[in-house]
Design a protein around this motif. Structure first.
Motif, PDB file in Angstrom:
ATOM      1  N   ASP A 176       0.829  -1.190   0.000  1.00  0.00           N
ATOM      2  CA  ASP A 176       0.000   0.000   0.000  1.00  0.00           C
ATOM      3  C   ASP A 176       0.870   1.250   0.000  1.00  0.00           C
ATOM      4  OD1 ASP A 176      -2.639   1.412   0.485  1.00  0.00           O
ATOM      5  OD2 ASP A 176      -1.519   2.042   2.268  1.00  0.00           O
ATOM      6  N   TRP A 177       0.532   2.207  -0.862  1.00  0.00           N
ATOM      7  CA  TRP A 177       1.337   3.427  -0.950  1.00  0.00           C
ATOM      8  C   TRP A 177       1.185   4.286   0.297  1.00  0.00           C
ATOM      9  CZ3 TRP A 177       0.569   8.711  -0.817  1.00  0.00           C
ATOM     10  CH2 TRP A 177       1.636   9.505  -1.255  1.00  0.00           C
ATOM     11  N   ALA A 178      -0.051   4.494   0.746  1.00  0.00           N
ATOM     12  CA  ALA A 178      -0.296   5.511   1.768  1.00  0.00           C
ATOM     13  C   ALA A 178       0.397   5.194   3.086  1.00  0.00           C
ATOM     14  CB  ALA A 178      -1.798   5.683   1.993  1.00  0.00           C
ATOM     15  N   CYS A 179       0.409   3.936   3.501  1.00  0.00           N
ATOM     16  CA  CYS A 179       0.958   3.596   4.802  1.00  0.00           C
ATOM     17  C   CYS A 179       2.432   3.971   4.902  1.00  0.00           C
ATOM     18  CB  CYS A 179       0.765   2.107   5.087  1.00  0.00           C
ATOM     19  SG  CYS A 179       1.390   1.591   6.708  1.00  0.00           S
ATOM     20  N   GLU A 180       3.232   3.499   3.936  1.00  0.00           N
ATOM     21  CA  GLU A 180       4.662   3.779   4.006  1.00  0.00           C
ATOM     22  C   GLU A 180       5.005   5.188   3.546  1.00  0.00           C
ATOM     23  OE1 GLU A 180       7.345   0.797   5.244  1.00  0.00           O
ATOM     24  OE2 GLU A 180       5.760   1.992   6.165  1.00  0.00           O
ATOM     25  N   ALA A 181       4.167   5.790   2.716  1.00  0.00           N
ATOM     26  CA  ALA A 181       4.385   7.195   2.357  1.00  0.00           C
ATOM     27  C   ALA A 181       4.087   8.107   3.544  1.00  0.00           C
ATOM     28  CB  ALA A 181       3.508   7.577   1.168  1.00  0.00           C
ATOM     29  N   ARG A 182       3.083   7.748   4.318  1.00  0.00           N
ATOM     30  CA  ARG A 182       2.737   8.534   5.514  1.00  0.00           C
ATOM     31  C   ARG A 182       3.860   8.476   6.536  1.00  0.00           C
ATOM     32  NH1 ARG A 182      -1.022   5.638   7.058  1.00  0.00           N
ATOM     33  NH2 ARG A 182      -2.755   6.598   5.899  1.00  0.00           N
ATOM     34  N   ARG A 183       4.343   7.264   6.796  1.00  0.00           N
ATOM     35  CA  ARG A 183       5.429   7.110   7.770  1.00  0.00           C
ATOM     36  C   ARG A 183       6.681   7.843   7.287  1.00  0.00           C
ATOM     37  NH1 ARG A 183       9.295   2.858   9.459  1.00  0.00           N
ATOM     38  NH2 ARG A 183       8.881   1.724   7.526  1.00  0.00           N
ATOM     39  N   TYR A 184       6.943   7.766   5.989  1.00  0.00           N
ATOM     40  CA  TYR A 184       8.077   8.479   5.407  1.00  0.00           C
ATOM     41  C   TYR A 184       7.885   9.988   5.558  1.00  0.00           C
ATOM     42  CZ  TYR A 184      11.157  10.287   1.738  1.00  0.00           C
ATOM     43  OH  TYR A 184      12.100  10.997   1.040  1.00  0.00           O
ATOM     44  N   TYR A 185       6.720  10.475   5.157  1.00  0.00           N
ATOM     45  CA  TYR A 185       6.482  11.923   5.190  1.00  0.00           C
ATOM     46  C   TYR A 185       6.587  12.469   6.610  1.00  0.00           C
ATOM     47  CZ  TYR A 185       4.343  16.440   5.244  1.00  0.00           C
ATOM     48  OH  TYR A 185       4.133  17.783   5.462  1.00  0.00           O
ATOM     49  N   HIS A 215      12.211   8.614  -4.195  1.00  0.00           N
ATOM     50  CA  HIS A 215      11.963   7.327  -3.540  1.00  0.00           C
ATOM     51  C   HIS A 215      10.557   6.883  -3.909  1.00  0.00           C
ATOM     52  CE1 HIS A 215      15.507   7.548  -0.961  1.00  0.00           C
ATOM     53  NE2 HIS A 215      15.135   8.721  -0.511  1.00  0.00           N
ATOM     54  N   GLY A 216      10.365   5.581  -4.050  1.00  0.00           N
ATOM     55  CA  GLY A 216       9.020   5.064  -4.243  1.00  0.00           C
ATOM     56  C   GLY A 216       8.582   5.073  -5.694  1.00  0.00           C
ATOM     57  N   PRO A 217       7.347   4.624  -5.935  1.00  0.00           N
ATOM     58  CA  PRO A 217       6.875   4.420  -7.307  1.00  0.00           C
ATOM     59  C   PRO A 217       6.593   5.721  -8.043  1.00  0.00           C
ATOM     60  CG  PRO A 217       5.113   4.007  -5.750  1.00  0.00           C
ATOM     61  CD  PRO A 217       6.350   4.209  -4.930  1.00  0.00           C
ATOM     62  N   ILE A 218       6.637   5.623  -9.369  1.00  0.00           N
ATOM     63  CA  ILE A 218       6.234   6.731 -10.224  1.00  0.00           C
ATOM     64  C   ILE A 218       4.709   6.799 -10.186  1.00  0.00           C
ATOM     65  CG2 ILE A 218       6.071   7.470 -12.622  1.00  0.00           C
ATOM     66  CD1 ILE A 218       9.077   5.514 -11.275  1.00  0.00           C
ATOM     67  N   LEU A 219       4.179   7.989  -9.999  1.00  0.00           N
ATOM     68  CA  LEU A 219       2.739   8.173  -9.826  1.00  0.00           C
ATOM     69  C   LEU A 219       2.141   8.743 -11.111  1.00  0.00           C
ATOM     70  CD1 LEU A 219       2.883   9.776  -6.253  1.00  0.00           C
ATOM     71  CD2 LEU A 219       2.684   7.351  -6.856  1.00  0.00           C
ATOM     72  N   LYS A 220       1.193   8.004 -11.683  1.00  0.00           N
ATOM     73  CA  LYS A 220       0.601   8.437 -12.949  1.00  0.00           C
ATOM     74  C   LYS A 220      -0.909   8.537 -12.899  1.00  0.00           C
ATOM     75  CE  LYS A 220       4.100   6.875 -16.280  1.00  0.00           C
ATOM     76  NZ  LYS A 220       4.311   6.144 -17.558  1.00  0.00           N
ATOM     77  N   GLU A 221      -1.538   7.813 -12.022  1.00  0.00           N
ATOM     78  CA  GLU A 221      -2.997   7.780 -11.979  1.00  0.00           C
ATOM     79  C   GLU A 221      -3.492   8.339 -10.653  1.00  0.00           C
ATOM     80  OE1 GLU A 221      -4.131   3.762 -12.631  1.00  0.00           O
ATOM     81  OE2 GLU A 221      -3.378   3.690 -14.698  1.00  0.00           O
ATOM     82  N   ASN A 222      -4.686   8.937 -10.705  1.00  0.00           N
ATOM     83  CA  ASN A 222      -5.341   9.434  -9.491  1.00  0.00           C
ATOM     84  C   ASN A 222      -4.418  10.356  -8.694  1.00  0.00           C
ATOM     85  OD1 ASN A 222      -7.451   9.709  -7.687  1.00  0.00           O
ATOM     86  ND2 ASN A 222      -6.974   7.841  -6.552  1.00  0.00           N
ATOM     87  N   LEU A 223      -3.786  11.293  -9.386  1.00  0.00           N
ATOM     88  CA  LEU A 223      -2.849  12.186  -8.708  1.00  0.00           C
ATOM     89  C   LEU A 223      -3.533  13.038  -7.649  1.00  0.00           C
ATOM     90  CD1 LEU A 223      -0.504  13.392 -11.603  1.00  0.00           C
ATOM     91  CD2 LEU A 223      -0.268  11.447 -10.066  1.00  0.00           C
TER      92      LEU A 223
END
Length: 384
Positions: A176-185, A215-223
């Motif tokens: 899941d993107w949000a969980c680890e992006a949140r902890r990172y942010y 870091h992390g995936p390239i974001l292309k959809e649902n920006l």
């Protein structure tokens, strides 16, 4: 990996790292992202961690063949992105390095040179033409170092966002993107919400179709989803309605009281009740949840006339990241002179827009009928 017809990925995955920045547990590794823009002139966007110098350079050689890059663009001087500048510039001796003035100062500190005969200094509003692609540079100071620039490709409408919109985890792992992006942010950028808000305002004026972070995936959809989360995080608003119970306990009596409160909250229908034993949990996970949810209960013992060290550490992690706009309640335990609630509240005295619960639970050594009633009263208040 192809980002667009002209933009290629040349980053690496790191599954050997155990602690990112020496403190964040990364069970699924890290990605260090670098990109190449192919046009009449060629630009390489950032380097990667020192451990992957050869792999990164080999990817670039394979991609370019006999061509040489014209520019190395350094958006951020943190070593996980800048470590291979010297090796790259030695290999490609006709390449020009492009970066901010502050970045060149750091470059000289790291490598002993800022390539004075081979540099272009950029600032807010600077542009660089590669042919069809024109790169527009946007200052992003303190997101999360002061030298940071982000780059917008006006041709393919790609935002190279430096550490913005990054996350923990290698790209060859699905999660899941949000969980680890949140902890990172929150862990890394969380202190600088005002600066992130400024960058989001600048980004709103751009037609962004792809985000390429370091870091992390390239974001292309649902920006809009990612931008909305960043707006929530950087404005210090709760992401979800819920209650985090963070505690320390020596002989188990404070834990018993916390477990009782958690049971009461769940019985009353609270949707999200999250419990963290601060002596055993990943501190970054506990901090993440404190920022994610709307209410926080701090429970600890009186220790050396103050509060237990893990609790002090936790609260300082919160205040260092501008914790605000939440409801906070206290539970304290002490056998002869309970002072923990007062101590915890004093550590939060400079935090903005905190609402402190009316009820405080005071445990004298172990739960009693009186302190159980206080737990019930606090549960009622938090569930209102």
């Amino acid at each position: 990996m192809e980002i667009t017809k002209d933009i290629k990925y040349v980053g690496v995955n790191d599954h050997d790292v155990d602690l990112f920045e020496g403190q964040y547990v990364v069970p699924n590794g890290m990605a260090y992202n670098s990109y190449v823009i192919l046009d009449e002139k060629i630009a390489v966007m950032d380097t990667v961690d020192a451990h992957f110098k050869q792999e990164w350079l080999d990817q670039i050689r394979t991609l370019l063949g006999d061509r040489h890059p014209d520019y190395l663009i350094i958006q951020h001087m943190e070593p996980d992105h800048s470590a291979n500048i010297a090796a790259f510039m030695e290999l490609y001796q006709d390449t020009t390095v492009v970066s901010s003035a502050k970045a060149f100062t750091m470059m000289k500190q790291f490598f002993g040179t800022d390539y004075p005969e081979r540099q272009i200094v950029i600032k807010e509003g600077s542009t660089l033409s590669l042919g069809r692609h024109t790169l527009a540079f946007v200052a992003a100071p303190l997101v999360h170092w002061p030298e940071v620039m982000v780059t917008y490709d006006t041709c393919d409408k790609v935002l190279f966002s430096a550490d913005g919109f990054g996350k923990f985890g290698a790209l060859d792992v699905e999660e899941d993107w949000a969980c680890e992006a949140r902890r990172y942010y929150i862990g890394i950028v969380g202190k600088f919400g005002a600066q992130v808000q400024n960058l989001l305002k600048k980004a709103a004026a751009l037609d962004i179709q792809t985000i390429c972070p370091l870091h992390g995936p390239i974001l292309k959809e649902n920006l809009g989803y990612y931008l909305s989360l960043y707006n929530t995080w950087s404005s210090y608003q709760p992401e979800d309605d819920g209650i985090v119970l963070a505690y320390t306990s020596v002989y188990g009596h404070t834990k018993e009281a916390v477990d009782l409160l958690a049971d009461r909250l769940r019985e009353k229908g609270c949707a999200h009740v999250v419990v963290h034993d601060l002596a055993r949990t990943d501190m970054a996970e506990a901090v993440e949840d404190a920022f994610r949810y709307s209410k926080l209960v701090l429970a600890t013992v009186t220790y050396n006339g103050g509060i237990f060290p893990y609790m002090r550490d936790f609260i300082e992690h919160l205040t260092d990241r501008n914790y605000q706009n939440r409801t906070v309640a206290f539970m304290e335990n002490g056998s002869w002179a309970p002072t923990a609630a007062r101590g915890m509240k004093s550590l939060l005295e400079n935090s903005k827009n905190l609402t402190f619960a009316e009820h405080t639970v005071r445990i004298l050594s172990a739960l009693s009928d009186e302190s159980r009633a206080q737990v019930d009263a606090l549960a009622d208040e938090l569930c209102q």
